[in-house]
Every structure is written in structure tokens, then in C-alpha cells.
Design a protein around this motif. Structure first.
Motif, PDB file in Angstrom:
ATOM      1  N   CYS A 207      -1.813   2.386  10.071  1.00 25.20           N
ATOM      2  CA  CYS A 207      -1.795   3.426   8.932  1.00 25.20           C
ATOM      3  C   CYS A 207      -1.718   4.771   9.810  1.00 25.20           C
ATOM      4  CB  CYS A 207      -3.217   3.252   8.439  1.00 25.20           C
ATOM      5  SG  CYS A 207      -3.432   1.577   7.530  1.00 25.20           S
TER       6      CYS A 207
ATOM      7  N   ALA B  57      -0.861  -4.727   2.895  1.00 25.79           N
ATOM      8  CA  ALA B  57      -2.018  -4.672   1.635  1.00 25.79           C
ATOM      9  C   ALA B  57      -3.088  -4.043   2.040  1.00 25.79           C
ATOM     10  CB  ALA B  57      -1.880  -5.991   1.136  1.00 25.79           C
ATOM     11  N   LEU B  58      -3.619  -3.424   0.862  1.00 23.28           N
ATOM     12  CA  LEU B  58      -4.902  -2.753   1.282  1.00 23.28           C
ATOM     13  C   LEU B  58      -6.123  -3.747   1.817  1.00 23.28           C
ATOM     14  CD1 LEU B  58      -6.737   0.147   1.444  1.00 23.28           C
ATOM     15  CD2 LEU B  58      -6.855  -0.290  -0.815  1.00 23.28           C
TER      16      LEU B  58
ATOM     17  N   ASN C 272      -1.606   6.163   4.581  1.00 24.06           N
ATOM     18  CA  ASN C 272      -0.766   5.330   4.102  1.00 24.06           C
ATOM     19  C   ASN C 272      -0.548   4.252   5.309  1.00 24.06           C
ATOM     20  OD1 ASN C 272       1.046   6.496   5.627  1.00 24.06           O
ATOM     21  ND2 ASN C 272       2.439   7.195   4.042  1.00 24.06           N
TER      22      ASN C 272
ATOM     23  N   ARG D 297      -9.314  -3.057   3.944  1.00 24.20           N
ATOM     24  CA  ARG D 297     -10.750  -2.618   3.421  1.00 24.20           C
ATOM     25  C   ARG D 297     -11.719  -3.714   4.177  1.00 24.20           C
ATOM     26  NH1 ARG D 297     -10.019  -3.746  -1.778  1.00 24.20           N
ATOM     27  NH2 ARG D 297      -9.448  -1.720  -2.354  1.00 24.20           N
TER      28      ARG D 297
ATOM     29  N   ASP E  18      -7.300   2.122  -3.454  1.00 28.85           N
ATOM     30  CA  ASP E  18      -5.709   2.498  -3.664  1.00 28.85           C
ATOM     31  C   ASP E  18      -5.497   3.505  -4.791  1.00 28.85           C
ATOM     32  OD1 ASP E  18      -3.013   2.315  -4.345  1.00 28.85           O
ATOM     33  OD2 ASP E  18      -2.547   0.160  -3.844  1.00 28.85           O
TER      34      ASP E  18
ATOM     35  N   LEU F  67       0.872  -1.316  -0.124  1.00 26.12           N
ATOM     36  CA  LEU F  67       0.058  -0.120  -0.151  1.00 26.12           C
ATOM     37  C   LEU F  67       0.887   1.109   0.075  1.00 26.12           C
ATOM     38  CD1 LEU F  67      -2.621   1.392   0.138  1.00 26.12           C
ATOM     39  CD2 LEU F  67      -2.680   1.132   2.773  1.00 26.12           C
ATOM     40  N   HIS F  68       0.582   2.067  -1.279  1.00 25.44           N
ATOM     41  CA  HIS F  68       1.383   3.413  -1.212  1.00 25.44           C
ATOM     42  C   HIS F  68       0.512   4.469  -0.437  1.00 25.44           C
ATOM     43  CE1 HIS F  68       3.763   6.568  -2.384  1.00 25.44           C
ATOM     44  NE2 HIS F  68       2.940   7.189  -3.337  1.00 25.44           N
ATOM     45  N   LYS F  69      -0.472   4.800  -1.206  1.00 24.17           N
ATOM     46  CA  LYS F  69      -1.541   5.581  -0.611  1.00 24.17           C
ATOM     47  C   LYS F  69      -3.121   5.038  -0.789  1.00 24.17           C
ATOM     48  CE  LYS F  69       0.990  10.065  -0.896  1.00 24.17           C
ATOM     49  NZ  LYS F  69       1.090  11.302  -1.327  1.00 24.17           N
ATOM     50  N   ALA F  70      -4.016   5.359   0.009  1.00 28.62           N
ATOM     51  CA  ALA F  70      -5.281   4.807  -0.338  1.00 28.62           C
ATOM     52  C   ALA F  70      -6.114   6.228   0.430  1.00 28.62           C
ATOM     53  CB  ALA F  70      -5.628   3.663   0.599  1.00 28.62           C
TER      54      ALA F  70
END
Length: 287
Positions: free
Chosen positions: A31, A61-62, A54, A66, A84, A3-6
Motif C-alpha cells: 500500500c 482487496a481491502l 491505496n 483489514r 473503503d 481497492l481504490h482508496k481506503a
């Protein structure tokens, strides 16, 4: 994928503790909140929020985040999305004779200003209409519309939307009125640019209507498409001052510039999850 940014967006009936519950959950998942916006609509009693975050651990992982958020969302009866930011949305551009908005969107896409996957260009005019316009490798579909074949062509358009996995349909000066049925199927994922400052001067030749009335401001409106013609939830608007020196053609020329920038902003904000529907209106968390 790491995960970079969500981005998380949500709306729900307002009550105490929503911000605390959401931020605590993200903290417990390791996060970090990078940006947060919220709005309490006191007229409707609904709460709206957008959070950019992030993960401290780059291997996070996202999907688990979620999946785990479902319990919080259910507890507050939320309408929500968590996406994402690196995932580019699939966008279809519809255009008629005037291609200034199309050309502008293609330019902004090429330079990376609006990250998206343009998966098709659809027009009721043939490809030759656009001369040397560079469509790169984007598939072009000519779907001419007449009074007799409108339903058939709309069915083809809908199939194309479904087959390509289109997430956003953009009417970039597409001068065909969508049927109620198609508008309903594309609810919340179809943006139109109207060459007028709605709700005034609707219908044909709005600039000429404005000129005849001696207006001192002209504008454009980007809105979501609904069955009610040109009355969908408004995303963005802009205006420009004019004077008695300006002819109707001057208004059209100046209006093209307004249309381009208004539509580009509306699309960018939609793709960044900055727009949340609020019944017949929108909440727009601008950057």
C-alpha cells in the motif's frame, strides 16, 4: 472488490513506534500512503491518527489488509476503523418545521459534494409542511411527537434506524430532545446542529437571548448527541459578526446561513472519517 482508496483511523495510549509499526504494515501489504495526520494529546496520553492509502496493485482487496491489521491494533490497544472510501454511508435526516438545513444537505447530496446514501427523512411534522421541497425517492416518515407518545415514537424511530442499517443520524434542526436511552444507543453516530455558539445561550430562542445581551458575534455548533443536552463533543463551530443595527430577526436570518455550513462540514468530516472521539472532545483532522 479492488481497492481504490481506503482510510484508517485509530486512537490508543501513546507510546513510541506506533507510526513506524502502522506505516510498515501498510508497506508490507503493498500500500501507498496518500495522506497522513496524527495528534498526540499530552493531557490524556492518547495518540490519534488518520491515514488515507491505496494499493499499488489495483487487484488488491481491502478485506485481507483489514483482517491482518488486527494483530497490530491489539498490540497497541487501538480503537480503529479501516474503510473503503468508495463505500457511501447510510444517513437518516431528522427535521422539524425549519427546513433550511435539510434543503442544503439535499442540494449538496444531489451535486455530489457530500457523498452519502440518504435512506430516510423523518419529521414530527407532516410532509405538506415542506411544500414543494423535492425529496426525490427518499422515503419520508411522519412521527408526530407529544408528551404522551414520546417513548412510543422514539421506539419507532430506533426500529427504523436498525431496519434501514442507518450509520449516521443527523438532527437537521430536529426540535425534539432525544431521551437518554436513545442518545446512548446512537452514541458517536448522531450529529446535531445547535443554533447557538455553545456553551452559551442554550435552550429556547438562543438568538433572542443573544440579542437581549447585545452580543457582537453569533454562531452555530455541530456536535455529537449525548444524554447531556447540547453538551456533546463538538465537531465544528462558526461565527458571524453583527452590530447594534441587527434585530433579532436579522440574527435568525444570518444564523440560518451559519447553521447550514457548520452542519454540512461536520457531516462531511464524519463521513470522511476525519473526526475521532476523545472523551468529551473530538480530534478533527480537517482537509
Amino acid at each position: 472488490m479492488p481497492l481504490h482508496k481506503a482510510v484508517l483511523t485509530l486512537s490508543c495510549p501513546n507510546q513510541p513506534g506506533i507510526v513506524a509499526r502502522v506505516s510498515t504494515y501498510l508497506f508490507e501489504q503493498g500500500c501507498n500512503i496518500l495522506e497522513a495526520h496524527q495528534f498526540d494529546d499530552t493531557e490524556t496520553g492518547r495518540f490519534f491518527m488518520r491515514i488515507l492509502f491505496n494499493a499499488v496493485d489495483p487487484a488488491t482487496a481491502l478485506e485481507p489488509i483489514r483482517d491482518g491489521f488486527t494483530a497490530t491494533a491489539d498490540a497497541y490497544a487501538m480503537r480503529w476503523t479501516m474503510r473503503d472510501c468508495d463505500e457511501q454511508r447510510r444517513v437518516m435526516l431528522l427535521v422539524s418545521k425549519f427546513d433550511h438545513c435539510l434543503a442544503d444537505l439535499l442540494y449538496r447530496w444531489r451535486i455530489g459534494e457530500i457523498p452519502m446514501k440518504i435512506i430516510a427523512i423523518v419529521s414530527n411534522h407532516p410532509r405538506a409542511t415542506y411544500g414543494e421541497q423535492d425529496f426525490a425517492d427518499i422515503p419520508f416518515h411522519h412521527l408526530p411527537v407529544t408528551r404522551d407518545n414520546k417513548a412510543e415514537q422514539e421506539a419507532k424511530l430506533l426500529r427504523l434506524v436498525e431496519e434501514t442499517g442507518t450509520e449516521l443520524v443527523v438532527l437537521a434542526r430536529y426540535m425534539q430532545v432525544l431521551s437518554n436511552a436513545l442518545s446512548a444507543k446512537l452514541s458517536g453516530r448522531c450529529i446535531n446542529i445547535h443554533h447557538s455558539f455553545l456553551p452559551g445561550f442554550k435552550g429556547a430562542k438562543p438568538y433572542h437571548q443573544a440579542h437581549a445581551r447585545g452580543v457582537k458575534l453569533i454562531g452555530a455548533t455541530a456536535h455529537y448527541v449525548t444524554a447531556d443536552l447540547d453538551e456533546g463533543p463538538i465537531i465544528e463551530q462558526d461565527v458571524e459578526r453583527i452590530s447594534h443595527h441587527d434585530s433579532a430577526d436579522d440574527l435568525v436570518r444570518k444564523g440560518r446561513d451559519i447553521e447550514r455550513r457548520v452542519l454540512a462540514r461536520a457531516i462531511a468530516w464524519h463521513l470522511q472519517d476525519r473526526v475521532i472521539l476523545n472523551d468529551h472532545k473530538t480530534v478533527v483532522f480537517r482537509d
